[in-house]
Design an enzyme around this catalytic site. Structure first.
Site, PDB file in Angstrom:
ATOM      1  N   ASP A   1       0.735  -1.333   0.703  1.00 54.61           N
ATOM      2  CA  ASP A   1      -0.116  -0.354   0.077  1.00 54.61           C
ATOM      3  C   ASP A   1       0.602   1.284  -0.209  1.00 54.61           C
ATOM      4  OD1 ASP A   1      -2.232   1.576   0.147  1.00 54.61           O
ATOM      5  OD2 ASP A   1      -3.618   0.385   1.712  1.00 54.61           O
TER       6      ASP A   1
ATOM      7  N   ASP B   1     -10.500   2.321  -3.298  1.00 52.17           N
ATOM      8  CA  ASP B   1     -11.677   2.025  -1.861  1.00 52.17           C
ATOM      9  C   ASP B   1     -12.794   1.784  -1.478  1.00 52.17           C
ATOM     10  OD1 ASP B   1      -8.930   1.206  -0.626  1.00 52.17           O
ATOM     11  OD2 ASP B   1      -8.675   3.036   0.425  1.00 52.17           O
TER      12      ASP B   1
HETATM   13  C1  GLA Z   1      -5.890   1.749   2.416  1.00 49.19           C
HETATM   14  C2  GLA Z   1      -6.083   0.485   1.242  1.00 49.19           C
HETATM   15  C3  GLA Z   1      -7.047  -0.291   1.875  1.00 49.19           C
HETATM   16  C4  GLA Z   1      -6.950  -0.776   3.667  1.00 49.19           C
HETATM   17  C5  GLA Z   1      -6.128   0.600   4.502  1.00 49.19           C
HETATM   18  C6  GLA Z   1      -5.550   0.423   5.170  1.00 49.19           C
HETATM   19  O1  GLA Z   1      -6.521   3.162   2.697  1.00 49.19           O
HETATM   20  O2  GLA Z   1      -7.023   0.800  -0.527  1.00 49.19           O
HETATM   21  O3  GLA Z   1      -8.018  -1.312   1.212  1.00 49.19           O
HETATM   22  O4  GLA Z   1      -5.659  -1.375   2.671  1.00 49.19           O
HETATM   23  O5  GLA Z   1      -5.353   0.996   3.896  1.00 49.19           O
HETATM   24  O6  GLA Z   1      -4.972   1.710   6.037  1.00 49.19           O
END
Ligand code: GLA
Length: 746
Positions: free
Chosen positions: A488, A558
């Site tokens: 990420d 997301d």
């Molecule tokens: C980002 C990712 C999510 C999740 C969060 C965790 O927003 O896109 O899917 O993994 O971080 O903090």
């Protein structure tokens, strides 16, 4: 590789080494037999043929590299006229500006976007590149240019894909002077379109939780710059474009020229219609705040810019790109592994992960046929919320008193492999790492360090930081049986200073950071060849053909609302294959819109990509488990078609359309899968008839509803013609309804 180095204009000496077609047989036979790459000494034209595309450029009388043709594949018998520089348009637009260059240095009165701009230590900023030599090998061609007096060499690289005709271009800038030079702008090259005034540009825009919006606008005199200044690819624009003619084009018809940049740092693509109505597309790292110190003897390789042509509309263009990504970009190409059905705990638990809770979820996930269990954020350091812990990559002893092994063993015993979330390039100020190494982040000394999501960006351009990140990831993968990393990256850059590099080299951070990011991915892949990696950036903020060379899948957004996702996924597929597009089934009502959606609708939306489950399984009923298990089984039976097949966007949810239909035809043509969604019906209007594409007119296909209902009277079997011309009626009415059906060729 064979190099020929006569200086222009002594082209006559090239004649002996020209590798043209053996001119035998009919023009058709010649087209078949033409070399992929050829050079015509009479016209000084290089020609590349691949798929259904021909690309040609040549050397004009000034020694400049000039575009000649980009479009539908021509006959092998066709010859181009000698390349002539364009004349000046009065005293104001000199030939250097009016000529459609393949690659041009800034100098001599150039007013269009340059491909290369440099400053020499003596203050000279004039660069005039001239043809020097070429080399060809198989489907690759390289052409060397050199400044008229200074020892700056540029090699233009071209590689054409035989299947799709997609061309990969990049440039290598070689400083053979006796001093450092500063590169202020460096593009991979420029694409020139056939002269015309009726072009339309398509591109992708977005932001967090709303990525992948398709935009369209006419190309008029002036310049449109698609870009990221964020240090990373970004969602504001994605480095992809497609250009067609206004008016006479649709999803499946018309000429389309398209391209995508393989670069995960700040980037720009300038689409310019110049004063003589020539449309040029130039792309590379963003020139804003750019400056790369290239020391004596060093060379600078630009990112790759990929471009293609289709005369089957924007649908044909995206199918070419999808195929190219699968066959030539992704790790393990041309046979990248199919995506397993995964479960991810993020939306269920957020940071509240622990051994017992994860084990309970793993049992439930396994019961519906999940193949990979992924633990998300919260497992490391003092990571109980997003204020602390990033940078401290040890297993949290309160949550996992015995380390990760018991959980991983449990996951394996359930027949799944195990994946883990990491965010390697970030640090919370509240972390041991930051307390120890406050100088490791991007910063300007004495200036505030802007936090976003309470975190700062580690300066990966620094060798010590790069080695720390590569080291902890290697250790994590060595000590634990981990099959998958969700990598990420949850913010953009600010204050992009690199004080330790010294003032002259500080801006190298824009490139060195990304190169080190790629090198860590490559190193981990080499050391742990079975580990797969997902590129995630708070959703879809780091998706491009650069990172896709090193990652197996991507997280588009997301936003997991299955209805919003239709639009997000639709936009995504213009540039990228559904084969890497992770799509989770999450809870209803959705956190995004408080919208209630049936489990079946949520599944069908996600089954158009690489299926994952992200719901809180602790809340599911026995009926939910039974439904999910059945749909996961169905997905496994269509997965290869969805992830590898040819996608047709039959009805797009663009412009608030209530309808959305996708169809995918397996590569071998045996299976065809279609998904239909209805946002909301009105006034008893039935769902539009679905006319399929890409079938064999004469073959017979059986049809079966995978979910939802086909209308009464739908035959169980019909010819390809029937399904394409008569079509299929689905019985959808109400709000947020969905159906799916599968055709099997007999
Ligand atoms: C980002 C990712 C999510 C999740 C969060 C965790 O927003 O896109 O899917 O993994 O971080 O903090």
């Amino acid at each position: 590789m064979h190099w020929i180095e006569p200086l222009f204009p002594r082209f006559a000496t090239l004649a002996a080494s020209i590798l043209l077609v053996a001119a035998a047989g009919s023009p058709g036979a010649q087209a078949q037999r033409r070399d992929t790459v050829s050079f015509d000494s009479a016209s000084h034209v290089f020609r590349l043929d691949g798929g259904d595309t021909t690309y040609a450029f040549g050397v004009n009388e000034n020694g400049e590299m000039q575009s000649v043709y980009w479009g539908k594949r021509l006959s092998g018998a066709d010859r181009f006229a000698a390349v002539k520089a364009s004349p000046a348009a009065a005293a104001f637009d000199l030939s250097v500006t009016t000529t459609p260059h393949e690659f041009v240095g800034w100098g001599g009165g150039l007013f269009v976007e340059p491909d290369l701009k440099v400053t020499f230590p003596d203050g000279n900023r004039d660069l005039k590149l001239r043809y020097l030599s070429y080399a060809k090998e198989g489907r690759a061609l390289s052409v060397v240019m050199k400044d008229i007096s200074r020892e700056v060499f540029v090699t233009l690289h071209y590689e054409i894909d035989q299947e799709t005709g997609i061309l990969r271009r990049w440039a290598d800038i070689d400083n053979r002077t006796n001093d450092s030079i500063v590169i202020e702008q460096a593009a991979a090259g420029t694409w020139n379109l056939p002269r015309g005034t009726d072009y339309r540009l398509r591109y992708l825009t977005g932001r967090w939780a709303a990525e992948w919006n398709l935009q369209e606008q006419p190309i008029r005199p002036g310049k449109i710059v698609l870009e990221s200044r964020r240090g990373t690819t970004g969602a504001q624009n994605n480095p992809w474009f497609a250009i067609d003619h206004e008016g006479d084009n649709d999803q499946e018809h018309g000429d389309v020229w398209f391209g995508a940049l393989g670069w995960s740092g700040s980037w720009q693509i300038a689409i310019e219609q110049d004063q003589l109505q020539q449309v040029r597309v130039t792309g590379g790292p963003n020139a804003f705040d750019f400056g790369y110190l290239l020391r004596k003897g060093e060379h600078f390789e630009t990112p790759s810019f990929y471009g293609g042509y289709s005369d089957h509309g924007i649908g044909g263009a995206s199918r070419e790109l999808h195929r190219f990504e699968i066959d030539s970009i992704l790790p393990h190409h041309p046979t990248p592994k199919l995506r397993p059905v995964l479960y991810n705990s993020w939306e269920a638990t957020e940071f509240n992960v622990d051994e017992a809770g994860q084990m309970a979820l793993a049992e439930k996930a396994a019961s519906i046929g999940v193949e990979r269990f992924v633990m998300d954020d919260g497992w490391f350091g003092q990571r109980n919320n997003d204020h602390a812990g990033l940078g401290d990559w040890y297993v949290n002893p309160q949550k996992f008193p015995h380390g990760l092994k018991p959980l991983i063993d449990k996951v394996h015993s359930l027949g799944m492999d195990f994946g883990l979330w990491v965010e390697p390039e970030m640090v919370n100020p509240d972390s041991d790492l930051y307390r120890k190494h406050p100088d490791w982040v991007l910063n300007f000394p004495g200036r505030p360090r802007t936090e976003a999501r309470n975190q700062l960006v580690l300066n990966l351009a620094r060798q010590d930081v790069r080695d720390y990140v590569a080291g902890f990831l290697d250790k994590l993968l060595t000590e634990n049986d981990i099959a998958f990393l969700k990598w990420d990256y949850n913010r953009n850059w600010s204050e992009p200073g690199w004080p330790a590099a010294g003032k002259d080299a500080e801006k190298n951070v824009y490139v060195d950071f990304i190169r080190n990011f790629y090198s860590i991915l490559a190193e981990l892949r080499a050391k742990h060849p079975n580990v797969e990696i997902e590129s995630c950036s708070g959703g879809g903020s780091r998706i491009d053909l650069g990172v896709m060379r090193l990652t197996d899948e991507v997280w588009p957004s997301d936003n997991t609302d299955a209805s919003d996702r239709l639009l997000i996924q639709n936009g995504f597929t213009y540039a990228y294959t559904p084969g890497v597009m992770m799509a989770w089934v999450t809870d209803s009502p959705t956190w995004v819109n408080q919208r209630s959606l049936s489990l079946e609708y949520r599944f069908l939306s996600s089954m158009q990509g690489s299926l994952g489950i992200g719901a809180n399984l602790n809340k599911w009923t026995p009926e939910d488990f039974a439904k999910a298990k059945a749909l996961v089984t169905e997905y496994k039976a269509i997965r290869e078609t969805i992830q590898r097949g040819d996608l047709y966007r039959l009805m797009t949810p663009e412009s608030n359309s209530p309808y959305s239909v996708t169809e995918t035809v397996a590569r071998d043509g045996r299976q065809v899968v279609a998904f239909a969604f209805l946002h909301s019906s009105a006034e008893l209007y039935p769902y539009p008839r679905i006319l399929l594409h890409g079938l064999d007119e004469n073959a017979m296909y059986n049809v079966k509803a995978l979910a939802g209902r086909l209308s009464d009277g739908t035959p169980l079997q019909g010819s390809g013609s029937y399904w394409m011309h008569h079509g299929v009626d689905v019985d959808l009415r109400g709000d947020f309804q969905a159906a799916a059906f599968v055709l099997t060729r007999q």
